[in-house]
Enzyme design. Structure first.
Site, PDB file in Angstrom:
ATOM      1  N   HIS A   1       0.838  -1.201   0.000  1.00 46.05           N
ATOM      2  CA  HIS A   1       0.000   0.000   0.000  1.00 46.05           C
ATOM      3  C   HIS A   1       0.875   1.255   0.000  1.00 46.05           C
ATOM      4  O   HIS A   1       2.078   1.186   0.240  1.00 46.05           O
ATOM      5  CB  HIS A   1      -0.923   0.026   1.221  1.00 46.05           C
ATOM      6  CG  HIS A   1      -2.128  -0.857   1.078  1.00 46.05           C
ATOM      7  ND1 HIS A   1      -2.095  -2.192   1.399  1.00 46.05           N
ATOM      8  CD2 HIS A   1      -3.391  -0.593   0.648  1.00 46.05           C
ATOM      9  CE1 HIS A   1      -3.290  -2.726   1.168  1.00 46.05           C
ATOM     10  NE2 HIS A   1      -4.091  -1.777   0.720  1.00 46.05           N
TER      11      HIS A   1
ATOM     12  N   LYS B   1      -0.607   4.943   4.499  1.00 45.95           N
ATOM     13  CA  LYS B   1      -1.544   4.037   5.162  1.00 45.95           C
ATOM     14  C   LYS B   1      -1.129   3.834   6.611  1.00 45.95           C
ATOM     15  O   LYS B   1       0.038   3.547   6.904  1.00 45.95           O
ATOM     16  CB  LYS B   1      -1.613   2.700   4.431  1.00 45.95           C
ATOM     17  CG  LYS B   1      -2.669   1.753   5.014  1.00 45.95           C
ATOM     18  CD  LYS B   1      -2.924   0.576   4.096  1.00 45.95           C
ATOM     19  CE  LYS B   1      -3.909  -0.413   4.710  1.00 45.95           C
ATOM     20  NZ  LYS B   1      -5.236   0.218   4.958  1.00 45.95           N
TER      21      LYS B   1
END
Length: 259
Positions: free
Chosen positions: A149, A153
């Site tokens: 990600h 995040k």
């Protein structure tokens, strides 16, 4: 008749995407936008009731479905607020603790609530087919997961990776909290057969990549889902909002209920 939605966290990246898609969907009415104080300029462009207090905005959009991708603590607050205002909520927040998930289930007793750590249709279909793959390949195949990600995040591993891990663990008759290995370092010895590794990678602006590996004798199978855009999750959440508008309280709904 269109479904009224209120976007909670409307000034953020996901919130802006949700607002744009809701505005463009003839089956939806963007009935309100909510974000913290200081976001008024970004909220005003949507031309609907706005503010930093969800309860106050819901008074101007009775019966609306709130769509929320915020933080675990804030999402619990959303659930309690919609329960107190006769509304509903679709929650896509990840990283909720067991206690926070229990709070959502409690609020669902009196409110229409939907929670999924991944709103992608593709990921949720994958969750349906993975158990069959685990069963057919058998115990000779080692199971591993990687997730990638963007560098902003906050939680790790991702809610989707945990859900995938739980899925394949259940197919083996295991519990992920007992068989999951979320970090490897140093002299760790041979890999136990009853283990599922879940590895986290962070960097750049990756929307979300998840791969489930089946390592067997002389071969391996990799099943990968890549999200190319946040619209994937936003579209899934708005689809859930339409569906939830016809449901009754009493259960914390998920994507499996739609399918």
């Amino acid at each position: 008749m269109s479904v009224s939605v209120v976007i909670h966290g409307a000034a953020g990246r996901m919130g802006q995407t949700l607002c744009s898609l809701a505005k463009a969907d003839p089956e939806l009415t963007l009935a309100g936008v909510v974000d913290r104080s200081g976001s008024e300029e970004r909220l005003a462009v949507w031309g609907c009731p706005m503010g930093s207090d969800l309860g106050e905005v819901l008074k101007q959009a009775p019966g609306a479905i709130v769509v929320d991708f915020s933080s675990p603590e804030a999402s619990v607050g959303v659930a309690r607020t919609v329960a107190a205002n006769g509304a509903g909520a679709v929650i896509g927040t990840t990283g909720l603790t067991d206690e926070q998930q229990a709070a959502l289930r409690g609020a669902a007793a009196t409110a229409r609530l939907f929670w999924a750590p991944n709103m992608s249709v593709g990921v949720n279909v994958l969750l349906k087919v993975l158990p069959e793959l685990v069963a057919k390949l058998g115990p000779a195949y080692d199971l591993e997961i990687t997730e990638i990600h963007h560098n902003k995040k906050a939680d790790a591993p991702s809610g989707t990776a945990i859900k995938l891990g739980q899925c394949i663990a259940d197919a083996r008759g295991w519990k992920l909290e007992e068989k999951g290995n979320f970090a490897r370092h140093g002299i760790i010895g041979p890999r136990p057969k009853e283990e599922i590794g879940v590895m986290t990678v962070r960097g750049g602006d990756v929307v979300g990549d998840h791969t489930v590996y089946f390592f067997g004798p002389g071969e391996r199978i990799e099943v990968t889902h890549r999200a190319h855009s946040r619209e994937t999750f936003a579209q899934g959440a708005l689809r859930a909002a339409k569906w939830l508008s016809t449901q009754q309280p009493g259960k914390l709904y998920s994507m499996s209920d739609i399918f």
